[in-house]
Design a protein around this motif. Sequence first.
Motif, PDB file in Angstrom:
ATOM      1  N   ARG A  82     -57.667  27.409  37.698  1.00  0.00           N
ATOM      2  CA  ARG A  82     -57.386  27.052  39.141  1.00  0.00           C
ATOM      3  C   ARG A  82     -56.713  28.101  39.833  1.00  0.00           C
ATOM      4  NH1 ARG A  82     -53.877  21.619  40.686  1.00  0.00           N
ATOM      5  NH2 ARG A  82     -51.976  23.012  40.152  1.00  0.00           N
ATOM      6  N   THR A  83     -56.573  28.319  40.907  1.00  0.00           N
ATOM      7  CA  THR A  83     -55.867  29.456  41.722  1.00  0.00           C
ATOM      8  C   THR A  83     -54.439  29.337  41.322  1.00  0.00           C
ATOM      9  OG1 THR A  83     -57.706  29.505  43.144  1.00  0.00           O
ATOM     10  CG2 THR A  83     -55.676  30.784  43.839  1.00  0.00           C
ATOM     11  N   PHE A  84     -54.062  30.180  40.491  1.00  0.00           N
ATOM     12  CA  PHE A  84     -52.498  30.057  39.957  1.00  0.00           C
ATOM     13  C   PHE A  84     -51.437  30.072  41.233  1.00  0.00           C
ATOM     14  CE2 PHE A  84     -49.440  30.243  36.962  1.00  0.00           C
ATOM     15  CZ  PHE A  84     -48.405  31.364  37.191  1.00  0.00           C
ATOM     16  N   SER A  85     -51.685  31.149  42.306  1.00  0.00           N
ATOM     17  CA  SER A  85     -50.836  31.405  43.356  1.00  0.00           C
ATOM     18  C   SER A  85     -50.561  30.118  44.132  1.00  0.00           C
ATOM     19  CB  SER A  85     -51.214  32.544  43.811  1.00  0.00           C
ATOM     20  OG  SER A  85     -52.301  32.620  44.687  1.00  0.00           O
ATOM     21  N   ASN A  86     -51.732  28.945  44.075  1.00  0.00           N
ATOM     22  CA  ASN A  86     -51.594  27.792  44.814  1.00  0.00           C
ATOM     23  C   ASN A  86     -50.617  26.901  44.327  1.00  0.00           C
ATOM     24  OD1 ASN A  86     -53.509  29.417  46.404  1.00  0.00           O
ATOM     25  ND2 ASN A  86     -55.315  27.741  46.044  1.00  0.00           N
ATOM     26  N   ARG A 117     -28.049  31.377  32.553  1.00  0.00           N
ATOM     27  CA  ARG A 117     -28.510  31.681  31.439  1.00  0.00           C
ATOM     28  C   ARG A 117     -29.902  31.826  31.380  1.00  0.00           C
ATOM     29  NH1 ARG A 117     -27.898  28.348  26.820  1.00  0.00           N
ATOM     30  NH2 ARG A 117     -27.965  26.581  27.967  1.00  0.00           N
ATOM     31  N   PHE A 118     -30.547  30.990  31.902  1.00  0.00           N
ATOM     32  CA  PHE A 118     -32.233  31.053  31.825  1.00  0.00           C
ATOM     33  C   PHE A 118     -32.696  31.652  33.363  1.00  0.00           C
ATOM     34  CE2 PHE A 118     -32.993  27.548  28.704  1.00  0.00           C
ATOM     35  CZ  PHE A 118     -32.140  27.874  27.758  1.00  0.00           C
ATOM     36  N   THR A 119     -33.833  32.350  33.143  1.00  0.00           N
ATOM     37  CA  THR A 119     -34.285  32.763  34.360  1.00  0.00           C
ATOM     38  C   THR A 119     -35.953  32.422  34.077  1.00  0.00           C
ATOM     39  OG1 THR A 119     -32.729  34.664  34.357  1.00  0.00           O
ATOM     40  CG2 THR A 119     -34.851  34.701  36.064  1.00  0.00           C
ATOM     41  N   ILE A 120     -36.475  31.742  35.281  1.00  0.00           N
ATOM     42  CA  ILE A 120     -37.900  31.740  35.611  1.00  0.00           C
ATOM     43  C   ILE A 120     -38.358  32.479  36.627  1.00  0.00           C
ATOM     44  CG2 ILE A 120     -37.558  29.921  37.275  1.00  0.00           C
ATOM     45  CD1 ILE A 120     -39.943  28.389  36.204  1.00  0.00           C
ATOM     46  N   SER A 121     -39.696  33.020  36.180  1.00  0.00           N
ATOM     47  CA  SER A 121     -40.262  33.967  37.149  1.00  0.00           C
ATOM     48  C   SER A 121     -41.726  33.978  36.837  1.00  0.00           C
ATOM     49  CB  SER A 121     -40.074  35.436  36.695  1.00  0.00           C
ATOM     50  OG  SER A 121     -40.024  35.790  35.271  1.00  0.00           O
ATOM     51  N   ARG A 122     -42.480  34.562  37.604  1.00  0.00           N
ATOM     52  CA  ARG A 122     -43.920  34.661  37.660  1.00  0.00           C
ATOM     53  C   ARG A 122     -44.800  35.566  38.081  1.00  0.00           C
ATOM     54  NH1 ARG A 122     -45.711  29.470  41.006  1.00  0.00           N
ATOM     55  NH2 ARG A 122     -47.714  30.205  40.565  1.00  0.00           N
ATOM     56  N   ASP A 123     -45.900  36.013  37.457  1.00  0.00           N
ATOM     57  CA  ASP A 123     -46.629  37.122  37.894  1.00  0.00           C
ATOM     58  C   ASP A 123     -48.066  36.642  38.147  1.00  0.00           C
ATOM     59  OD1 ASP A 123     -48.447  39.380  37.985  1.00  0.00           O
ATOM     60  OD2 ASP A 123     -47.197  40.237  36.167  1.00  0.00           O
ATOM     61  N   ASN A 124     -48.082  36.408  39.628  1.00  0.00           N
ATOM     62  CA  ASN A 124     -49.597  35.520  39.806  1.00  0.00           C
ATOM     63  C   ASN A 124     -50.746  36.650  39.454  1.00  0.00           C
ATOM     64  OD1 ASN A 124     -48.145  33.477  40.935  1.00  0.00           O
ATOM     65  ND2 ASN A 124     -48.134  34.024  43.035  1.00  0.00           N
ATOM     66  N   ALA A 125     -50.768  37.942  39.622  1.00  0.00           N
ATOM     67  CA  ALA A 125     -51.692  38.765  38.913  1.00  0.00           C
ATOM     68  C   ALA A 125     -51.956  38.758  37.667  1.00  0.00           C
ATOM     69  CB  ALA A 125     -51.380  40.280  39.196  1.00  0.00           C
ATOM     70  N   LYS A 126     -51.282  37.884  36.720  1.00  0.00           N
ATOM     71  CA  LYS A 126     -51.242  37.741  35.493  1.00  0.00           C
ATOM     72  C   LYS A 126     -51.528  36.207  35.253  1.00  0.00           C
ATOM     73  CE  LYS A 126     -49.143  42.034  33.810  1.00  0.00           C
ATOM     74  NZ  LYS A 126     -48.152  42.704  32.870  1.00  0.00           N
ATOM     75  N   ILE A 136     -40.346  27.116  39.625  1.00  0.00           N
ATOM     76  CA  ILE A 136     -40.579  28.135  40.764  1.00  0.00           C
ATOM     77  C   ILE A 136     -41.686  27.738  41.510  1.00  0.00           C
ATOM     78  CG2 ILE A 136     -42.015  29.231  38.983  1.00  0.00           C
ATOM     79  CD1 ILE A 136     -40.653  31.825  39.752  1.00  0.00           C
ATOM     80  N   ASN A 137     -41.462  28.200  42.935  1.00  0.00           N
ATOM     81  CA  ASN A 137     -42.460  27.946  43.719  1.00  0.00           C
ATOM     82  C   ASN A 137     -43.838  28.898  43.780  1.00  0.00           C
ATOM     83  OD1 ASN A 137     -41.479  30.464  44.833  1.00  0.00           O
ATOM     84  ND2 ASN A 137     -41.562  29.679  47.109  1.00  0.00           N
ATOM     85  N   TRP A 138     -44.824  28.643  44.601  1.00  0.00           N
ATOM     86  CA  TRP A 138     -45.937  29.437  44.386  1.00  0.00           C
ATOM     87  C   TRP A 138     -45.817  31.027  44.422  1.00  0.00           C
ATOM     88  CZ3 TRP A 138     -48.154  32.463  48.118  1.00  0.00           C
ATOM     89  CH2 TRP A 138     -47.468  32.765  49.687  1.00  0.00           C
ATOM     90  N   SER A 139     -44.868  31.580  45.234  1.00  0.00           N
ATOM     91  CA  SER A 139     -44.851  32.854  45.489  1.00  0.00           C
ATOM     92  C   SER A 139     -43.693  33.294  44.796  1.00  0.00           C
ATOM     93  CB  SER A 139     -44.327  33.311  46.771  1.00  0.00           C
ATOM     94  OG  SER A 139     -42.984  32.513  47.129  1.00  0.00           O
ATOM     95  N   GLY A 140     -42.758  32.824  44.115  1.00  0.00           N
ATOM     96  CA  GLY A 140     -41.741  33.052  43.129  1.00  0.00           C
ATOM     97  C   GLY A 140     -40.397  33.328  43.956  1.00  0.00           C
TER      98      GLY A 140
END
Length: 124
Positions: free
Chosen positions: A27-31, A67-76, A51-55
Amino acid sequence: QVQLAEFGGGLVQAGGSLRLSCAASGRTFSNYAMGWFRQAPGKEREFVATINWSGSDTYYTDSVKGRFTISRDNAKNTVYLQMNSLKPEDTAVYYCAAGSSMHITATQRGYDYWGQGTQVTVSS
Protein backbone atom coordinates in the motif's frame (compact mmCIF):
# COMPACT_ATOMS: atom_id res chain seq x y z
CA GLN A 1 -3.36 -5.59 1.90
CA VAL A 2 -0.23 -4.46 3.71
CA GLN A 3 2.66 -6.69 4.65
CA LEU A 4 4.85 -5.65 7.58
CA ALA A 5 8.15 -7.20 8.61
CA GLU A 6 10.05 -6.21 11.75
CA PHE A 7 13.81 -6.46 12.16
CA GLY A 8 16.37 -5.60 14.80
CA GLY A 9 15.25 -7.33 17.96
CA GLY A 10 17.69 -9.15 20.18
CA LEU A 11 19.31 -9.46 23.57
CA VAL A 12 20.87 -6.37 25.16
CA GLN A 13 22.07 -5.40 28.61
CA ALA A 14 20.26 -2.79 30.65
CA GLY A 15 21.33 0.67 29.56
CA GLY A 16 22.01 -0.47 26.03
CA SER A 17 20.35 0.43 22.74
CA LEU A 18 18.55 -1.29 19.91
CA ARG A 19 17.05 -0.02 16.69
CA LEU A 20 13.97 -1.76 15.35
CA SER A 21 12.96 -1.48 11.71
CA CYS A 22 9.67 -2.30 10.05
CA ALA A 23 9.47 -2.63 6.29
CA ALA A 24 6.06 -2.19 4.68
CA SER A 25 4.73 -3.25 1.31
CA GLY A 26 1.41 -3.51 -0.48
CA ARG A 27 0.00 0.00 0.00
CA THR A 28 1.24 3.56 -0.45
CA PHE A 29 3.30 3.87 2.70
CA SER A 30 3.06 7.63 3.01
CA ASN A 31 -0.75 7.51 3.16
CA TYR A 32 -1.00 6.21 6.70
CA ALA A 33 0.30 6.52 10.21
CA MET A 34 2.46 3.83 11.78
CA GLY A 35 2.76 2.57 15.31
CA TRP A 36 4.80 0.35 17.57
CA PHE A 37 3.25 -1.82 20.25
CA ARG A 38 4.70 -4.41 22.62
CA GLN A 39 3.56 -7.42 24.57
CA ALA A 40 5.40 -8.72 27.59
CA PRO A 41 4.91 -12.29 28.86
CA GLY A 42 1.61 -12.61 30.68
CA LYS A 43 0.52 -9.09 29.80
CA GLU A 44 -1.71 -7.51 27.21
CA ARG A 45 -0.29 -5.80 24.17
CA GLU A 46 0.32 -2.13 24.85
CA PHE A 47 0.97 1.02 22.86
CA VAL A 48 4.56 2.30 22.61
CA ALA A 49 4.78 5.00 19.94
CA THR A 50 3.07 6.36 16.85
CA ILE A 51 4.02 8.63 13.96
CA ASN A 52 1.83 10.37 11.41
CA TRP A 53 2.07 9.99 7.65
CA SER A 54 4.73 12.67 7.15
CA GLY A 55 6.75 12.15 10.31
CA SER A 56 5.88 15.60 11.64
CA ASP A 57 3.85 14.35 14.58
CA THR A 58 4.73 11.66 17.11
CA TYR A 59 3.37 10.43 20.41
CA TYR A 60 4.78 8.08 23.05
CA THR A 61 3.61 6.21 26.06
CA ASP A 62 4.95 7.82 29.25
CA SER A 63 7.28 4.96 30.16
CA VAL A 64 9.42 5.40 27.02
CA LYS A 65 9.41 9.19 26.62
CA GLY A 66 12.94 10.52 26.40
CA ARG A 67 14.36 7.05 25.71
CA PHE A 68 12.64 5.87 22.51
CA THR A 69 12.34 7.69 19.19
CA ILE A 70 10.02 6.73 16.36
CA SER A 71 10.84 7.87 12.83
CA ARG A 72 10.01 6.95 9.26
CA ASP A 73 11.55 7.05 5.82
CA ASN A 74 8.76 7.16 3.26
CA ALA A 75 11.20 6.69 0.40
CA LYS A 76 12.21 3.34 1.92
CA ASN A 77 8.73 2.36 3.16
CA THR A 78 10.24 1.84 6.59
CA VAL A 79 9.46 2.92 10.14
CA TYR A 80 12.04 2.79 12.92
CA LEU A 81 12.07 2.64 16.68
CA GLN A 82 15.33 3.74 18.26
CA MET A 83 15.44 2.45 21.82
CA ASN A 84 18.04 3.86 24.20
CA SER A 85 18.65 3.39 27.92
CA LEU A 86 16.83 0.10 27.81
CA LYS A 87 15.45 -1.38 31.00
CA PRO A 88 14.52 -4.98 31.88
CA GLU A 89 10.87 -3.89 31.90
CA ASP A 90 11.18 -3.10 28.18
CA THR A 91 11.48 -6.83 27.51
CA ALA A 92 8.65 -7.81 25.17
CA VAL A 93 7.71 -8.79 21.66
CA TYR A 94 7.54 -5.58 19.65
CA TYR A 95 5.03 -5.20 16.84
CA CYS A 96 4.73 -2.57 14.18
CA ALA A 97 1.31 -1.69 12.83
CA ALA A 98 -0.11 0.26 9.91
CA GLY A 99 -2.80 2.77 10.74
CA SER A 100 -6.17 3.18 9.09
CA SER A 101 -5.64 6.93 8.77
CA MET A 102 -2.85 9.45 8.25
CA HIS A 103 -2.92 10.69 11.84
CA ILE A 104 -1.38 9.43 15.04
CA THR A 105 -3.37 7.13 17.28
CA ALA A 106 -2.52 5.21 20.42
CA THR A 107 -5.40 2.75 20.24
CA GLN A 108 -5.02 -0.70 18.71
CA ARG A 109 -8.31 -0.41 16.85
CA GLY A 110 -6.75 2.46 14.92
CA TYR A 111 -4.51 0.00 13.07
CA ASP A 112 -5.46 -2.29 10.22
CA TYR A 113 -2.35 -4.40 9.75
CA TRP A 114 0.22 -5.92 12.08
CA GLY A 115 3.63 -7.47 11.73
CA GLN A 116 4.68 -10.79 13.23
CA GLY A 117 6.72 -9.17 15.97
CA THR A 118 10.34 -9.18 17.04
CA GLN A 119 11.64 -10.19 20.45
CA VAL A 120 13.51 -7.65 22.58
CA THR A 121 15.12 -8.96 25.74
CA VAL A 122 16.88 -6.64 28.19
CA SER A 123 19.02 -8.31 30.81
CA SER A 124 19.75 -6.73 34.18
